[in-house]
Enzyme design. Structure first.
Site, PDB file in Angstrom:
ATOM      1  N   ASP A  11       0.860  -1.184   0.000  1.00  0.00           N
ATOM      2  CA  ASP A  11       0.000   0.000   0.000  1.00  0.00           C
ATOM      3  C   ASP A  11       0.893   1.230   0.000  1.00  0.00           C
ATOM      4  O   ASP A  11       1.779   1.364   0.836  1.00  0.00           O
ATOM      5  CB  ASP A  11      -0.878  -0.033   1.245  1.00  0.00           C
ATOM      6  CG  ASP A  11      -2.037   0.951   1.153  1.00  0.00           C
ATOM      7  OD1 ASP A  11      -3.084   0.663   1.726  1.00  0.00           O
ATOM      8  OD2 ASP A  11      -1.875   2.014   0.507  1.00  0.00           O
ATOM      9  N   ASP A 105      -3.632   2.473  -5.323  1.00  0.00           N
ATOM     10  CA  ASP A 105      -2.409   2.458  -4.509  1.00  0.00           C
ATOM     11  C   ASP A 105      -2.190   1.147  -3.758  1.00  0.00           C
ATOM     12  O   ASP A 105      -1.429   1.085  -2.810  1.00  0.00           O
ATOM     13  CB  ASP A 105      -2.417   3.642  -3.530  1.00  0.00           C
ATOM     14  CG  ASP A 105      -3.620   3.614  -2.601  1.00  0.00           C
ATOM     15  OD1 ASP A 105      -4.490   2.755  -2.813  1.00  0.00           O
ATOM     16  OD2 ASP A 105      -3.680   4.439  -1.685  1.00  0.00           O
ATOM     17  N   GLU A 106      -2.913   0.107  -4.148  1.00  0.00           N
ATOM     18  CA  GLU A 106      -2.785  -1.165  -3.430  1.00  0.00           C
ATOM     19  C   GLU A 106      -2.522  -2.329  -4.390  1.00  0.00           C
ATOM     20  O   GLU A 106      -3.151  -2.415  -5.442  1.00  0.00           O
ATOM     21  CB  GLU A 106      -4.107  -1.490  -2.718  1.00  0.00           C
ATOM     22  CG  GLU A 106      -4.327  -0.796  -1.416  1.00  0.00           C
ATOM     23  CD  GLU A 106      -5.694  -1.164  -0.886  1.00  0.00           C
ATOM     24  OE1 GLU A 106      -5.752  -1.919   0.088  1.00  0.00           O
ATOM     25  OE2 GLU A 106      -6.689  -0.720  -1.482  1.00  0.00           O
TER      26      GLU A 106
END
Lengths: 397, 374
Positions: A11, A105-106
């Protein structure tokens, strides 16, 4: 079924803020809020400095500003963020055996079996270093036996950290944490469980599963399993988006049809470019409007596969005209392209001149190099954005 | 109204005209054949209001002229199951009862009043030309696959016929692909042009392919009339202006490729199996004497590539096409080798037979590429 899996959850820390800080280093160490700048906007992301003041994402911007008066507010540039997101994905794709991009974003990576060769923790650590070195973005990861525990571990590792939770350490790791940390538990569920007197994951895991089912149905079982560190969902390598859409809430509800159509042109330009950029074609166009009383209406039409502005813009305008029937203020408009397939637009011998196609290609090339806002139709231009694009021109990536 | 006729003879003629009947009609009487007996000649008519077909046949025996509409489906199904035996029709025009006797069988069905059947007025002030059936049937076959299906662009759903004292040109296009088929051995005295709809042409193609006769074509501003042997067909022309197709045929194409037709066809067939199954796109990369064909389906990680040798004169070129179009076009060329002429990745490509087999015939096919952005 494999008995023991190793799943990594990556993350990016305060991703949007980190990107803005890369572009403008002066933001480092300051409380930064990213999101709509108007009173009706919400916080999309905020820096740790801002979080100290109690600001969190999805909070109305107005409230965030009251909480944190010194915060620097940035409008946010999704296009730029997705570019950086791609860069991170590219690095992962190059190194990882199997990954899933869970959001901008992961990422999840299935590193089961890597132990034999590299040592999972060392390998993941090196991958993290490589991402940070190459993109300059801080990133954290959690490494554990399944997606849920890894994600919770990432949450604990942040900011800028890494955490491995071994198989036999899962229960002790989860036990003292707040039930808030379980990914599925949102505000409502949290309140419900709190009202039942449940505070920690430990308590939750000891509740009989039948009782959870009675209270929350199927979701109850899933939450209970997660609290017990069980999650069998696999890492799905690639998920294809079946539609692409954009919508805008007006700063003030409006009946200005001319302005709304300009907005529609801008939205179509934006997502039609994304279609072409991803080499996709749409076969169904949907227009959405929400009246000021939150009545929401949509209208759709199928089209032969296309990704061309000059076909989609008139169509969207036509749908909007048919859809906007009530003389009432409009709060939101949106456009969606669905029924996507991979491919390039077929040229029409009577309508598409080769000059026009060359123009499309040239414009798309410019957009790819300098950002998609750099060039657009005149009607889609808004004053406030001119400055932005000039700034970006000065700093091509 | 009475007549006796061989079951197979009647069936054969009914089947020649039954194609006009639509499967679901708003006017119930259009589900019928119109039988008209006059002076020992039986005329059977079918119509869908746009197209009307007639076939004449001489019964073995007949008495009392008259006409009646008979449900087509029941009649044809009956005749199909009968062996070749004489069938006698006895029709009471007052009660509209049709009695059919064949061998030991007796069948009754009720017809409809013939005056309810829509009539097509005769062609006013027609111009007439004659075309051999083989020529017409080939012209339809070579072009009809390129017609469009867009209801919003009706003119493209038909075949454009350009008659002149030098030749007859047949054109079909759906705006993505185009065929121009020219016959120098068929001519008209005066120049004229019209758009024929797809349905009657499909019917004509099927009947004409088995015949060797002359077809008389009469036309005016609104209708066209075809007659040959015992069959005639009248259809309404598509009203509208056909686009200026000549303007889209590129004249100077610096890049020429000559290649074995069947080899190219088979390669495209194989490679396109690996293309996206909705868009069927294949990529041509031509360098030197080599054509590299490729297709991919990102969703399934499928990828196909083939290398073909060709004789190529021009710059290196990369161009994308819908493989379906290419396959249809290559399948409608007869020569062993084909020539592709191209000028650029965003411009139309021409597909032509590499050599002339019949000097009276000229065929030109055009295909629009897809926009490649990478």
């Amino acid at each position: 079924m494999l008995l023991s899996r190793n799943i990594v959850h990556f993350d990016l820390d305060t991703f949007f803020v980190s990107v803005e800080r890369l572009i403008n280093p002066a933001l480092a160490g300051k409380p930064v809020l990213i999101g709509g700048t108007s009173d009706r906007g919400v916080v999309a992301s905020c820096s740790y400095e801002a979080r100290k003041f109690g600001v969190h994402s999805a909070m109305p911007m107005k409230m965030a500003r009251t909480l944190c008066r010194d915060a620097v507010i940035v409008r946010g540039d999704m296009e730029l963020y997705s570019k950086y997101s791609h860069d991170v994905t590219d690095i992962i794709a190059e190194k990882a055996p199997m990954y899933e991009k869970a959001s901008i974003d992961e990422h999840y990576i299935d590193v089961t079996g890597m132990d034999r060769f590299f040592g999972t923790l060392r390998w993941t650590h090196e991958l993290r270093q490589s991402i940070m070195k190459n993109t300059g973005l801080p990133i954290s990861f959690g490494l554990s036996v399944n997606k849920t525990v890894s994600k919770i571990a990432t949450g604990e590792a942040k900011p800028n950290g890494e955490l491995q939770v071994q198989r036999d350490a899962v229960k002790p790791f989860l036990a003292p944490l707040s039930i808030r940390k379980i990914p599925m538990i949102g505000d409502k569920t949290y309140r419900l469980l709190r009202s039942m007197g449940i505070v920690t994951i430990d308590t939750l895991s000891k509740i009989p599963v039948e009782m959870m089912e009675r209270v929350m149905g199927k979701n109850g079982i899933m939450i209970w399993e997660k609290a017990n560190g069980q999650d069998s969902t696999p890492v799905v390598p690639y998920s294809e988006s079946k539609s692409i859409s954009t919508e805008t809430t007006f700063e003030q509800d409006s009946i200005d049809v001319v302005k709304m159509k300009e907005k529609l042109v801008k939205m179509v330009e934006k997502i039609a470019f994304e279609l072409r950029d991803q080499q996709k074609l749409t076969s169904c166009v949907t227009v959405k409007i929400r009246y000021s009383n939150f009545d929401t209406h949509t209208l759709q039409k199928s089209v032969p596969y296309t990704a061309f502005d000059h076909i989609l813009i008139p169509l969207v305008k036509e749908l909007f005209d048919r859809l906007y029937q009530r003389r009432m203020l409009i709060r939101l408009i949106g456009v969606r392209f669905s029924g996507l397939v991979a491919g390039n637009p077929q040229l029409n011998m009577f309508e598409d001149s080769s000059e026009m196609i060359s123009l499309y290609q040239a414009l798309d090339k410019v957009r790819n190099k300098y950002g998609q806002k750099i060039v657009r139709r005149g009607v889609a231009y808004e004053k406030s954005e001119k400055r932005n694009s000039e700034k970006r021109l000065a700093k091509p990536k | 109204m009475k007549f006796i006729i061989s079951s197979s003879l009647l069936l054969k003629n009914l089947q020649a005209v039954i194609g006009v009947i639509n499967s679901n009609n708003t006017l119930p009487i259009l589900d019928d054949f119109l039988f008209d007996l006059k002076e020992d000649i039986l005329t059977v008519t079918t119509s869908d209001l746009e197209t009307t077909m007639n076939v004449t046949v001489k019964p073995d025996k007949s008495e009392a002229d008259g006409s009646i509409a008979i449900p087509a489906k029941i009649l044809v199904e009956t005749l199909k199951t009968l062996p070749d035996i004489p069938v006698s029709f006895s029709i009471d025009l007052g009660t509209l009862l049709v009695e059919i006797s064949a061998g030991e069988g007796k069948y009754k069905l009720s017809g409809h009043r013939s005056d309810e059947y829509p009539r097509t007025p005769p062609l006013e002030a027609p111009t007439s030309i004659t075309i051999p059936s083989g020529v017409l049937s080939k012209a339809i076959t070579k072009t009809i696959f390129a017609t469009g299906n867009d209801e919003l662009r009706l003119v493209l759903s038909g075949i454009f016929c350009q008659l002149s004292p030098d030749d007859i040109i047949f054109v079909a296009t759906d705006a993505h692909k185009l065929v121009r088929y020219t016959r120098k051995d068929a001519k008209a005295e005066t120049s004229a042009s019209f758009i024929l709809p797809k349905k009657p042409l499909t019917l004509l193609k099927n009947i004409l392919s088995a015949l060797d006769t002359d077809v008389i074509v009469e036309y005016n501003r609104t209708n066209a009339f075809f007659s040959f042997s015992n069959i005639s067909l009248i259809c309404r022309l598509i009203d509208g202006k056909y686009p200026n197709y000549e303007a889209v045929i590129p004249k100077d194409n610096p890049n020429h490729m000559v290649i074995d037709r069947v080899a190219l066809l088979n390669s495209i067939k194989r490679v396109s199996i690996y293309a996206n199954q909705s868009t069927h796109q294949v990529r041509f990369k031509i360098t030197g004497k080599e054509l590299l064909l490729s297709a991919e389906d990102i969703d399934f990680s499928n990828e196909g590539r083939e290398r073909l040798t060709c004789s190529y004169d021009g710059e290196d070129l990369e161009i994308g096409f819908n493989s379906k179009f290419l396959l249809e076009m290559l399948g409608n060329i007869d020569t062993a080798e084909v020539r592709m002429e191209m000028s650029g990745p965003n411009r139309a490509g021409l597909l032509l037979p590499a050599n002339v087999e019949n000097k009276d015939e000229d065929i030109l096919m055009l295909v629009m590429p897809v926009m490649l952005n990478k």
